[in-house]
Design a protein around this motif. Structure first.
Motif, mmCIF file in Angstrom:
data_model
loop_
_atom_site.group_PDB
_atom_site.id
_atom_site.type_symbol
_atom_site.label_atom_id
_atom_site.label_comp_id
_atom_site.label_asym_id
_atom_site.label_seq_id
_atom_site.Cartn_x
_atom_site.Cartn_y
_atom_site.Cartn_z
ATOM 1 N N LEU C 52 0.818 -1.220 0.000
ATOM 2 C CA LEU C 52 0.000 0.000 0.000
ATOM 3 C C LEU C 52 0.844 1.260 0.000
ATOM 4 O O LEU C 52 0.532 2.216 -0.693
ATOM 5 C CB LEU C 52 -0.901 0.022 1.233
ATOM 6 C CG LEU C 52 -2.272 -0.597 1.115
ATOM 7 C CD1 LEU C 52 -2.963 -0.542 2.451
ATOM 8 C CD2 LEU C 52 -3.092 0.122 0.074
ATOM 9 N N ARG C 56 3.310 0.128 -4.165
ATOM 10 C CA ARG C 56 2.298 0.783 -5.002
ATOM 11 C C ARG C 56 1.795 2.031 -4.294
ATOM 12 O O ARG C 56 0.588 2.292 -4.229
ATOM 13 C CB ARG C 56 1.149 -0.167 -5.300
ATOM 14 C CG ARG C 56 1.544 -1.306 -6.225
ATOM 15 C CD ARG C 56 0.347 -2.029 -6.739
ATOM 16 N NE ARG C 56 -0.470 -1.175 -7.563
ATOM 17 C CZ ARG C 56 -0.335 -1.082 -8.875
ATOM 18 N NH1 ARG C 56 0.582 -1.776 -9.508
ATOM 19 N NH2 ARG C 56 -1.123 -0.303 -9.560
ATOM 20 N N ASP C 59 -0.909 4.434 -5.813
ATOM 21 C CA ASP C 59 -2.332 4.067 -5.705
ATOM 22 C C ASP C 59 -2.965 4.740 -4.501
ATOM 23 O O ASP C 59 -4.053 5.314 -4.585
ATOM 24 C CB ASP C 59 -2.471 2.545 -5.504
ATOM 25 C CG ASP C 59 -2.486 1.808 -6.812
ATOM 26 O OD1 ASP C 59 -2.484 2.486 -7.845
ATOM 27 O OD2 ASP C 59 -2.492 0.571 -6.788
ATOM 28 N N THR C 60 -2.252 4.652 -3.375
ATOM 29 C CA THR C 60 -2.785 5.211 -2.139
ATOM 30 C C THR C 60 -2.835 6.734 -2.219
ATOM 31 O O THR C 60 -3.777 7.361 -1.733
ATOM 32 C CB THR C 60 -1.919 4.744 -0.974
ATOM 33 O OG1 THR C 60 -1.715 3.340 -1.119
ATOM 34 C CG2 THR C 60 -2.587 4.996 0.346
ATOM 35 N N GLU C 63 -5.754 7.584 -4.179
ATOM 36 C CA GLU C 63 -6.972 7.239 -3.464
ATOM 37 C C GLU C 63 -7.368 8.355 -2.496
ATOM 38 O O GLU C 63 -8.530 8.760 -2.438
ATOM 39 C CB GLU C 63 -6.738 5.941 -2.700
ATOM 40 C CG GLU C 63 -7.947 5.496 -1.950
ATOM 41 C CD GLU C 63 -7.615 5.087 -0.558
ATOM 42 O OE1 GLU C 63 -6.420 5.091 -0.212
ATOM 43 O OE2 GLU C 63 -8.541 4.777 0.189
ATOM 44 N N VAL C 66 -8.786 11.122 -4.412
ATOM 45 C CA VAL C 66 -10.173 10.861 -4.838
ATOM 46 C C VAL C 66 -11.144 11.127 -3.693
ATOM 47 O O VAL C 66 -12.203 11.743 -3.866
ATOM 48 C CB VAL C 66 -10.301 9.412 -5.346
ATOM 49 C CG1 VAL C 66 -11.754 9.002 -5.459
ATOM 50 C CG2 VAL C 66 -9.627 9.266 -6.684
ATOM 51 N N LEU C 67 -10.760 10.676 -2.480
ATOM 52 C CA LEU C 67 -11.630 10.885 -1.319
ATOM 53 C C LEU C 67 -11.831 12.374 -1.052
ATOM 54 O O LEU C 67 -12.953 12.824 -0.789
ATOM 55 C CB LEU C 67 -11.000 10.236 -0.091
ATOM 56 C CG LEU C 67 -11.298 8.770 0.111
ATOM 57 C CD1 LEU C 67 -10.517 8.241 1.273
ATOM 58 C CD2 LEU C 67 -12.774 8.585 0.360
ATOM 59 N N ALA C 70 -14.194 13.777 -3.556
ATOM 60 C CA ALA C 70 -15.592 13.432 -3.276
ATOM 61 C C ALA C 70 -16.137 14.348 -2.184
ATOM 62 O O ALA C 70 -17.269 14.840 -2.268
ATOM 63 C CB ALA C 70 -15.699 11.968 -2.854
ATOM 64 N N VAL C 73 -16.840 17.796 -3.561
ATOM 65 C CA VAL C 73 -18.069 17.839 -4.365
ATOM 66 C C VAL C 73 -19.295 17.851 -3.459
ATOM 67 O O VAL C 73 -20.248 18.610 -3.685
ATOM 68 C CB VAL C 73 -18.113 16.642 -5.338
ATOM 69 C CG1 VAL C 73 -19.445 16.600 -6.055
ATOM 70 C CG2 VAL C 73 -16.995 16.737 -6.342
ATOM 71 N N ILE C 74 -19.270 17.011 -2.399
ATOM 72 C CA ILE C 74 -20.416 16.981 -1.480
ATOM 73 C C ILE C 74 -20.579 18.337 -0.801
ATOM 74 O O ILE C 74 -21.693 18.839 -0.628
ATOM 75 C CB ILE C 74 -20.226 15.850 -0.453
ATOM 76 C CG1 ILE C 74 -20.395 14.514 -1.156
ATOM 77 C CG2 ILE C 74 -21.235 15.966 0.673
ATOM 78 C CD1 ILE C 74 -20.143 13.340 -0.277
ATOM 79 N N PHE C 129 -5.904 2.740 6.952
ATOM 80 C CA PHE C 129 -7.294 2.685 6.482
ATOM 81 C C PHE C 129 -8.229 2.255 7.599
ATOM 82 O O PHE C 129 -9.254 2.883 7.859
ATOM 83 C CB PHE C 129 -7.415 1.700 5.322
ATOM 84 C CG PHE C 129 -6.711 2.152 4.114
ATOM 85 C CD1 PHE C 129 -7.373 2.871 3.148
ATOM 86 C CD2 PHE C 129 -5.374 1.879 3.943
ATOM 87 C CE1 PHE C 129 -6.719 3.317 2.036
ATOM 88 C CE2 PHE C 129 -4.714 2.320 2.831
ATOM 89 C CZ PHE C 129 -5.379 3.039 1.877
ATOM 90 N N LEU C 209 -13.918 10.537 6.096
ATOM 91 C CA LEU C 209 -15.009 9.563 6.179
ATOM 92 C C LEU C 209 -16.092 10.060 7.130
ATOM 93 O O LEU C 209 -17.286 9.926 6.859
ATOM 94 C CB LEU C 209 -14.484 8.207 6.631
ATOM 95 C CG LEU C 209 -13.607 7.466 5.617
ATOM 96 C CD1 LEU C 209 -13.080 6.183 6.211
ATOM 97 C CD2 LEU C 209 -14.378 7.172 4.354
ATOM 98 N N LEU C 212 -17.988 12.793 5.283
ATOM 99 C CA LEU C 212 -18.991 12.305 4.335
ATOM 100 C C LEU C 212 -20.329 12.144 5.034
ATOM 101 O O LEU C 212 -21.377 12.514 4.509
ATOM 102 C CB LEU C 212 -18.555 10.964 3.746
ATOM 103 C CG LEU C 212 -17.307 10.934 2.877
ATOM 104 C CD1 LEU C 212 -17.025 9.521 2.401
ATOM 105 C CD2 LEU C 212 -17.462 11.853 1.685
#
Lengths: 82, 100, 224
Positions: C52, C56, C59-60, C63, C66-67, C70, C73-74, C129, C209, C212
Protein backbone atom coordinates in the motif's frame (compact mmCIF):
# COMPACT_ATOMS: atom_id res chain seq x y z
CA UNK A 1 -16.26 -32.79 1.75
CA UNK A 2 -14.21 -31.18 4.47
CA UNK A 3 -15.66 -29.02 7.22
CA UNK A 4 -13.92 -25.92 5.86
CA UNK A 5 -15.42 -26.39 2.43
CA UNK A 6 -18.86 -26.93 3.95
CA UNK A 7 -18.49 -23.66 5.87
CA UNK A 8 -17.37 -21.81 2.75
CA UNK A 9 -20.32 -23.19 0.83
CA UNK A 10 -22.75 -22.13 3.55
CA UNK A 11 -21.12 -18.69 3.67
CA UNK A 12 -21.35 -18.10 -0.09
CA UNK A 13 -24.96 -19.29 -0.20
CA UNK A 14 -25.89 -16.87 2.59
CA UNK A 15 -23.99 -14.10 0.81
CA UNK A 16 -25.84 -14.60 -2.48
CA UNK A 17 -29.14 -14.88 -0.61
CA UNK A 18 -28.59 -11.65 1.36
CA UNK A 19 -27.48 -9.82 -1.79
CA UNK A 20 -30.60 -11.05 -3.58
CA UNK A 21 -32.83 -10.01 -0.68
CA UNK A 22 -31.23 -6.57 -0.47
CA UNK A 23 -32.10 -6.04 -4.15
CA UNK A 24 -35.55 -7.59 -4.13
CA UNK A 25 -36.99 -6.57 -0.73
CA UNK A 26 -40.16 -4.54 -1.17
CA UNK A 27 -39.45 -2.29 1.80
CA UNK A 28 -36.42 -0.05 1.42
CA UNK A 29 -35.38 -0.18 5.10
CA UNK A 30 -35.28 -3.98 4.96
CA UNK A 31 -33.23 -3.79 1.76
CA UNK A 32 -30.69 -1.56 3.50
CA UNK A 33 -30.51 -3.81 6.58
CA UNK A 34 -29.98 -6.83 4.32
CA UNK A 35 -27.18 -4.91 2.64
CA UNK A 36 -25.51 -4.37 6.04
CA UNK A 37 -25.85 -8.12 6.68
CA UNK A 38 -24.25 -8.72 3.29
CA UNK A 39 -21.36 -6.42 4.23
CA UNK A 40 -20.71 -8.34 7.46
CA UNK A 41 -20.78 -11.64 5.57
CA UNK A 42 -18.27 -10.14 3.13
CA UNK A 43 -16.01 -9.41 6.12
CA UNK A 44 -16.22 -13.11 7.03
CA UNK A 45 -15.42 -14.05 3.44
CA UNK A 46 -12.28 -11.90 3.55
CA UNK A 47 -11.21 -13.68 6.72
CA UNK A 48 -11.68 -17.00 4.91
CA UNK A 49 -9.55 -15.69 2.03
CA UNK A 50 -6.75 -14.99 4.56
CA UNK A 51 -7.11 -11.23 4.05
CA UNK A 52 -7.69 -9.91 7.60
CA UNK A 53 -6.80 -6.35 6.53
CA UNK A 54 -9.69 -6.22 4.09
CA UNK A 55 -11.94 -7.94 6.62
CA UNK A 56 -11.30 -5.18 9.17
CA UNK A 57 -11.86 -2.45 6.60
CA UNK A 58 -14.99 -4.11 5.20
CA UNK A 59 -16.57 -4.52 8.63
CA UNK A 60 -15.88 -0.90 9.56
CA UNK A 61 -16.41 0.79 6.19
CA UNK A 62 -18.41 -1.54 3.96
CA UNK A 63 -20.97 -2.57 6.56
CA UNK A 64 -20.72 0.15 9.21
CA UNK A 65 -20.16 3.44 7.43
CA UNK A 66 -22.00 2.63 4.19
CA UNK A 67 -24.91 1.27 6.22
CA UNK A 68 -25.00 4.42 8.34
CA UNK A 69 -24.93 6.62 5.23
CA UNK A 70 -27.74 4.67 3.57
CA UNK A 71 -29.92 4.58 6.70
CA UNK A 72 -29.35 8.30 7.21
CA UNK A 73 -30.41 9.01 3.62
CA UNK A 74 -33.47 6.78 4.10
CA UNK A 75 -34.35 8.59 7.33
CA UNK A 76 -34.01 11.99 5.67
CA UNK A 77 -36.33 10.88 2.85
CA UNK A 78 -38.91 9.64 5.33
CA UNK A 79 -38.79 12.92 7.24
CA UNK A 80 -39.26 15.00 4.11
CA UNK A 81 -42.28 12.98 3.10
CA UNK A 82 -44.09 13.78 6.35
CA UNK B 1 -11.82 -26.37 -5.80
CA UNK B 2 -9.90 -23.97 -3.58
CA UNK B 3 -11.51 -21.31 -1.40
CA UNK B 4 -10.13 -18.64 -3.74
CA UNK B 5 -11.85 -20.09 -6.78
CA UNK B 6 -15.10 -20.61 -4.88
CA UNK B 7 -15.22 -17.01 -3.71
CA UNK B 8 -14.23 -15.75 -7.17
CA UNK B 9 -17.16 -17.70 -8.67
CA UNK B 10 -19.52 -16.16 -6.13
CA UNK B 11 -18.01 -12.77 -6.99
CA UNK B 12 -19.09 -13.33 -10.61
CA UNK B 13 -22.64 -14.16 -9.50
CA UNK B 14 -22.77 -11.08 -7.24
CA UNK B 15 -21.43 -8.90 -10.05
CA UNK B 16 -24.13 -10.14 -12.45
CA UNK B 17 -26.76 -9.65 -9.74
CA UNK B 18 -25.54 -6.09 -9.24
CA UNK B 19 -25.55 -5.32 -12.97
CA UNK B 20 -29.10 -6.63 -13.31
CA UNK B 21 -30.10 -4.56 -10.27
CA UNK B 22 -28.58 -1.34 -11.63
CA UNK B 23 -30.39 -1.87 -14.94
CA UNK B 24 -33.76 -2.99 -13.62
CA UNK B 25 -34.37 -1.09 -10.37
CA UNK B 26 -35.95 2.35 -10.66
CA UNK B 27 -35.42 3.69 -7.15
CA UNK B 28 -32.07 5.48 -6.90
CA UNK B 29 -31.23 4.22 -3.39
CA UNK B 30 -31.79 0.66 -4.60
CA UNK B 31 -29.55 1.35 -7.56
CA UNK B 32 -26.84 2.52 -5.17
CA UNK B 33 -27.25 -0.76 -3.24
CA UNK B 34 -26.94 -2.73 -6.49
CA UNK B 35 -23.86 -0.73 -7.44
CA UNK B 36 -22.26 -1.61 -4.10
CA UNK B 37 -23.03 -5.31 -4.57
CA UNK B 38 -21.47 -5.09 -8.03
CA UNK B 39 -18.34 -3.62 -6.47
CA UNK B 40 -18.18 -6.32 -3.79
CA UNK B 41 -18.39 -8.96 -6.52
CA UNK B 42 -15.50 -7.35 -8.38
CA UNK B 43 -13.39 -7.30 -5.21
CA UNK B 44 -14.08 -10.99 -4.60
CA UNK B 45 -13.07 -11.88 -8.16
CA UNK B 46 -9.90 -9.80 -7.89
CA UNK B 47 -8.69 -11.38 -4.64
CA UNK B 48 -10.16 -14.86 -5.11
CA UNK B 49 -8.80 -15.36 -8.60
CA UNK B 50 -5.32 -14.24 -7.56
CA UNK B 51 -5.39 -16.77 -4.70
CA UNK B 52 -6.79 -19.70 -6.67
CA UNK B 53 -3.66 -21.74 -5.94
CA UNK B 54 -4.26 -21.23 -2.22
CA UNK B 55 -1.40 -18.81 -1.48
CA UNK B 56 -2.31 -15.40 -0.03
CA UNK B 57 -1.31 -12.56 -2.37
CA UNK B 58 -0.83 -9.11 -0.75
CA UNK B 59 -0.92 -7.09 -4.01
CA UNK B 60 -4.61 -7.59 -4.92
CA UNK B 61 -5.45 -7.42 -1.21
CA UNK B 62 -3.93 -3.94 -0.98
CA UNK B 63 -5.75 -2.88 -4.16
CA UNK B 64 -9.09 -4.09 -2.80
CA UNK B 65 -8.43 -2.25 0.46
CA UNK B 66 -8.03 0.94 -1.59
CA UNK B 67 -11.09 0.00 -3.61
CA UNK B 68 -13.34 -0.38 -0.56
CA UNK B 69 -12.48 3.10 0.66
CA UNK B 70 -13.05 4.59 -2.80
CA UNK B 71 -16.37 2.69 -3.03
CA UNK B 72 -17.65 4.32 0.16
CA UNK B 73 -16.65 7.73 -1.19
CA UNK B 74 -18.51 6.97 -4.43
CA UNK B 75 -21.55 5.83 -2.43
CA UNK B 76 -21.54 9.01 -0.36
CA UNK B 77 -21.25 11.10 -3.52
CA UNK B 78 -24.10 9.20 -5.17
CA UNK B 79 -26.26 9.64 -2.07
CA UNK B 80 -25.51 13.37 -1.98
CA UNK B 81 -26.55 13.68 -5.63
CA UNK B 82 -29.69 11.58 -5.06
CA UNK B 83 -30.71 13.70 -2.06
CA UNK B 84 -30.09 16.87 -4.04
CA UNK B 85 -32.25 15.49 -6.85
CA UNK B 86 -34.96 14.72 -4.33
CA UNK B 87 -34.84 18.25 -2.93
CA UNK B 88 -35.08 19.74 -6.44
CA UNK B 89 -37.65 17.44 -8.07
CA UNK B 90 -39.26 15.50 -5.22
CA UNK B 91 -38.51 12.27 -7.05
CA UNK B 92 -35.97 9.53 -6.51
CA UNK B 93 -36.07 8.17 -10.03
CA UNK B 94 -34.35 9.32 -13.17
CA UNK B 95 -36.94 10.46 -15.69
CA UNK B 96 -37.04 8.53 -18.96
CA UNK B 97 -37.84 11.44 -21.28
CA UNK B 98 -35.07 13.91 -20.48
CA UNK B 99 -34.43 14.63 -24.18
CA UNK B 100 -37.80 16.28 -24.59
CA UNK C 1 -39.39 -7.50 -22.06
CA UNK C 2 -36.52 -5.42 -20.66
CA UNK C 3 -36.51 -7.56 -17.52
CA UNK C 4 -36.22 -10.77 -19.59
CA UNK C 5 -33.38 -9.36 -21.68
CA UNK C 6 -31.42 -8.16 -18.65
CA UNK C 7 -31.85 -11.47 -16.79
CA UNK C 8 -30.80 -13.38 -19.91
CA UNK C 9 -27.77 -11.12 -20.32
CA UNK C 10 -26.81 -11.55 -16.66
CA UNK C 11 -27.03 -15.35 -16.91
CA UNK C 12 -24.88 -15.30 -20.08
CA UNK C 13 -22.36 -13.09 -18.26
CA UNK C 14 -22.19 -15.53 -15.34
CA UNK C 15 -21.74 -18.58 -17.59
CA UNK C 16 -19.08 -16.94 -19.77
CA UNK C 17 -17.11 -15.50 -16.85
CA UNK C 18 -17.23 -18.75 -14.87
CA UNK C 19 -16.08 -20.68 -17.95
CA UNK C 20 -13.24 -18.24 -18.56
CA UNK C 21 -12.19 -18.36 -14.91
CA UNK C 22 -12.08 -22.13 -14.67
CA UNK C 23 -9.97 -22.47 -17.83
CA UNK C 24 -7.47 -19.88 -16.68
CA UNK C 25 -3.80 -20.87 -16.96
CA UNK C 26 -1.64 -20.49 -13.83
CA UNK C 27 -0.34 -16.96 -13.32
CA UNK C 28 2.92 -16.28 -15.13
CA UNK C 29 4.07 -13.71 -12.56
CA UNK C 30 4.20 -14.67 -8.88
CA UNK C 31 3.49 -11.33 -7.24
CA UNK C 32 3.44 -12.67 -3.68
CA UNK C 33 6.94 -14.10 -4.17
CA UNK C 34 8.17 -10.74 -5.46
CA UNK C 35 6.65 -8.96 -2.47
CA UNK C 36 8.17 -11.46 -0.03
CA UNK C 37 11.58 -11.07 -1.67
CA UNK C 38 11.56 -7.27 -1.36
CA UNK C 39 9.83 -7.02 2.02
CA UNK C 40 13.07 -6.30 3.88
CA UNK C 41 13.70 -3.27 1.66
CA UNK C 42 10.26 -1.76 2.27
CA UNK C 43 10.73 -0.49 5.83
CA UNK C 44 7.70 -2.41 7.22
CA UNK C 45 7.14 -6.06 8.03
CA UNK C 46 3.52 -6.50 6.99
CA UNK C 47 3.23 -7.27 3.25
CA UNK C 48 -0.11 -5.48 2.69
CA UNK C 49 1.17 -2.26 4.26
CA UNK C 50 4.37 -2.61 2.22
CA UNK C 51 2.34 -2.84 -1.00
CA UNK C 52 0.00 0.00 0.00
CA UNK C 53 2.60 2.54 1.02
CA UNK C 54 5.80 1.49 -0.67
CA UNK C 55 5.54 -0.74 -3.73
CA UNK C 56 2.30 0.78 -5.00
CA UNK C 57 2.34 4.03 -3.03
CA UNK C 58 0.92 6.06 -5.92
CA UNK C 59 -2.33 4.07 -5.71
CA UNK C 60 -2.78 5.21 -2.14
CA UNK C 61 -1.79 8.78 -3.05
CA UNK C 62 -4.45 8.88 -5.77
CA UNK C 63 -6.97 7.24 -3.46
CA UNK C 64 -6.71 9.92 -0.79
CA UNK C 65 -6.96 12.51 -3.59
CA UNK C 66 -10.17 10.86 -4.84
CA UNK C 67 -11.63 10.88 -1.32
CA UNK C 68 -10.79 14.56 -0.90
CA UNK C 69 -12.41 15.28 -4.27
CA UNK C 70 -15.59 13.43 -3.28
CA UNK C 71 -15.77 15.44 -0.05
CA UNK C 72 -15.27 18.72 -1.93
CA UNK C 73 -18.07 17.84 -4.37
CA UNK C 74 -20.42 16.98 -1.48
CA UNK C 75 -19.47 20.27 0.15
CA UNK C 76 -20.30 22.09 -3.09
CA UNK C 77 -23.65 20.31 -3.56
CA UNK C 78 -24.75 20.72 0.02
CA UNK C 79 -24.02 24.41 0.34
CA UNK C 80 -26.56 25.33 -2.24
CA UNK C 81 -29.02 22.95 -0.65
CA UNK C 82 -28.64 24.55 2.76
CA UNK C 83 -29.39 28.01 1.37
CA UNK C 84 -32.71 27.12 -0.28
CA UNK C 85 -33.88 24.28 1.94
CA UNK C 86 -37.38 24.98 3.10
CA UNK C 87 -38.09 24.82 6.82
CA UNK C 88 -39.76 21.57 7.83
CA UNK C 89 -40.86 20.25 11.18
CA UNK C 90 -38.11 19.00 13.42
CA UNK C 91 -38.98 15.44 14.40
CA UNK C 92 -35.62 14.58 15.89
CA UNK C 93 -35.90 11.59 18.16
CA UNK C 94 -35.08 12.00 21.81
CA UNK C 95 -31.72 10.42 22.52
CA UNK C 96 -31.58 8.31 25.64
CA UNK C 97 -29.00 9.23 28.32
CA UNK C 98 -27.79 5.61 28.23
CA UNK C 99 -26.70 6.01 24.62
CA UNK C 100 -25.01 9.32 25.39
CA UNK C 101 -23.08 7.89 28.32
CA UNK C 102 -22.10 4.82 26.30
CA UNK C 103 -20.91 7.02 23.44
CA UNK C 104 -18.84 9.12 25.85
CA UNK C 105 -17.28 5.99 27.32
CA UNK C 106 -16.65 4.31 23.97
CA UNK C 107 -15.06 7.28 22.20
CA UNK C 108 -11.70 7.29 24.08
CA UNK C 109 -11.50 3.52 23.63
CA UNK C 110 -12.19 3.83 19.92
CA UNK C 111 -9.50 6.47 19.56
CA UNK C 112 -7.09 4.14 21.37
CA UNK C 113 -8.04 1.25 19.08
CA UNK C 114 -7.44 3.51 16.08
CA UNK C 115 -3.93 4.35 17.24
CA UNK C 116 -3.25 0.70 18.04
CA UNK C 117 -4.31 -0.26 14.51
CA UNK C 118 -2.09 2.46 13.06
CA UNK C 119 0.90 1.24 15.06
CA UNK C 120 0.15 -2.44 14.37
CA UNK C 121 -0.02 -1.82 10.62
CA UNK C 122 3.75 -1.98 10.24
CA UNK C 123 4.05 -5.62 11.31
CA UNK C 124 0.59 -7.23 11.40
CA UNK C 125 -2.92 -6.68 9.96
CA UNK C 126 -4.00 -3.10 10.53
CA UNK C 127 -2.94 0.25 9.18
CA UNK C 128 -4.08 3.73 8.24
CA UNK C 129 -7.29 2.69 6.48
CA UNK C 130 -8.71 0.64 9.33
CA UNK C 131 -7.57 3.22 11.89
CA UNK C 132 -9.21 6.03 9.92
CA UNK C 133 -12.40 3.99 9.63
CA UNK C 134 -12.52 3.47 13.40
CA UNK C 135 -11.99 7.21 13.99
CA UNK C 136 -14.81 7.98 11.56
CA UNK C 137 -17.03 5.42 13.29
CA UNK C 138 -16.39 7.19 16.62
CA UNK C 139 -17.46 10.50 15.07
CA UNK C 140 -20.61 8.92 13.60
CA UNK C 141 -21.45 7.41 17.00
CA UNK C 142 -21.05 10.79 18.69
CA UNK C 143 -23.25 12.37 16.04
CA UNK C 144 -25.98 9.77 16.49
CA UNK C 145 -25.88 10.40 20.24
CA UNK C 146 -26.39 14.12 19.49
CA UNK C 147 -23.06 14.98 21.08
CA UNK C 148 -21.45 16.14 17.84
CA UNK C 149 -23.38 18.48 15.53
CA UNK C 150 -23.41 18.13 11.74
CA UNK C 151 -20.87 20.19 9.86
CA UNK C 152 -22.33 23.27 8.27
CA UNK C 153 -19.18 24.63 6.71
CA UNK C 154 -15.74 23.43 7.83
CA UNK C 155 -13.42 26.06 9.26
CA UNK C 156 -9.78 26.62 8.35
CA UNK C 157 -8.36 24.17 10.91
CA UNK C 158 -10.75 21.43 9.87
CA UNK C 159 -9.92 22.01 6.21
CA UNK C 160 -6.23 21.67 7.04
CA UNK C 161 -6.95 18.38 8.82
CA UNK C 162 -8.96 17.12 5.87
CA UNK C 163 -6.27 17.94 3.34
CA UNK C 164 -3.29 17.31 5.65
CA UNK C 165 -2.83 13.60 4.91
CA UNK C 166 -2.86 14.23 1.18
CA UNK C 167 -0.47 17.19 1.51
CA UNK C 168 2.03 15.22 3.66
CA UNK C 169 1.88 12.34 1.20
CA UNK C 170 2.34 14.73 -1.73
CA UNK C 171 5.28 16.45 -0.01
CA UNK C 172 6.99 13.10 0.62
CA UNK C 173 6.27 12.11 -2.99
CA UNK C 174 7.74 15.38 -4.31
CA UNK C 175 10.78 14.99 -2.04
CA UNK C 176 11.40 11.46 -3.29
CA UNK C 177 10.93 12.64 -6.88
CA UNK C 178 13.82 15.05 -6.42
CA UNK C 179 15.94 12.30 -4.89
CA UNK C 180 15.30 9.88 -7.72
CA UNK C 181 11.95 8.27 -8.44
CA UNK C 182 8.40 9.02 -7.27
CA UNK C 183 7.70 7.50 -3.82
CA UNK C 184 10.96 5.55 -3.76
CA UNK C 185 12.14 5.95 -0.18
CA UNK C 186 15.76 5.69 0.96
CA UNK C 187 16.25 2.42 2.81
CA UNK C 188 17.15 3.85 6.23
CA UNK C 189 14.24 6.32 6.41
CA UNK C 190 11.61 4.13 4.75
CA UNK C 191 10.04 2.98 8.02
CA UNK C 192 9.88 6.48 9.52
CA UNK C 193 8.52 8.01 6.31
CA UNK C 194 5.82 5.36 6.02
CA UNK C 195 4.79 5.94 9.63
CA UNK C 196 4.66 9.71 9.00
CA UNK C 197 2.48 9.24 5.91
CA UNK C 198 0.28 6.73 7.70
CA UNK C 199 -0.28 9.05 10.66
CA UNK C 200 -1.32 11.84 8.32
CA UNK C 201 -3.51 9.46 6.36
CA UNK C 202 -5.22 8.18 9.51
CA UNK C 203 -6.22 11.65 10.68
CA UNK C 204 -7.32 12.78 7.22
CA UNK C 205 -9.14 9.55 6.37
CA UNK C 206 -10.95 9.63 9.70
CA UNK C 207 -11.98 13.25 9.15
CA UNK C 208 -12.96 12.71 5.50
CA UNK C 209 -15.01 9.56 6.18
CA UNK C 210 -16.65 11.26 9.16
CA UNK C 211 -17.18 14.34 6.99
CA UNK C 212 -18.99 12.30 4.34
CA UNK C 213 -21.53 11.37 7.00
CA UNK C 214 -21.63 14.67 8.89
CA UNK C 215 -22.01 16.73 5.72
CA UNK C 216 -24.72 14.48 4.28
CA UNK C 217 -26.72 14.54 7.50
CA UNK C 218 -26.62 18.33 7.92
CA UNK C 219 -29.71 19.14 5.86
CA UNK C 220 -31.99 17.46 8.35
CA UNK C 221 -30.13 18.64 11.42
CA UNK C 222 -30.07 22.40 11.93
CA UNK C 223 -31.60 23.66 8.71
CA UNK C 224 -34.78 21.61 8.63
Amino acid sequence: MSLEFAFDLLLVLTMVWSAWRSLSATRLDRAIVMFIVFGLLMALAWARLSAPDIGLAEAAIGAGLTGALLLDAYGALQRREI
Amino acid sequence: MTAGLLFASVGVILFALGVAGVLLLEHLLRRILAFNIMGSGTFLVLVGLAQRNGIADPVPQAMVLTGIVVAVAATALALALARRLYVLTGKLELSQDDEA
Amino acid sequence: MKRLLVVLGAVCLIVLLLGAMHDLAPASVELHAAVAANLTASGVEHPVTAVLLNFRGYDTLLEIAVLLLALIVILAIGREEASNAEATVDVRLLVSPVLQTLAKLATPLMIMVAFYLLWAGSFRPGGAFQAGAVLAAAAVLLHLAELLPSWQSPGARLRLGLAGGFLIFLAVGAGSLMQGALLEYPLEQAGALILLIESGLTISLGLILAGLFLLLSRDDGETS
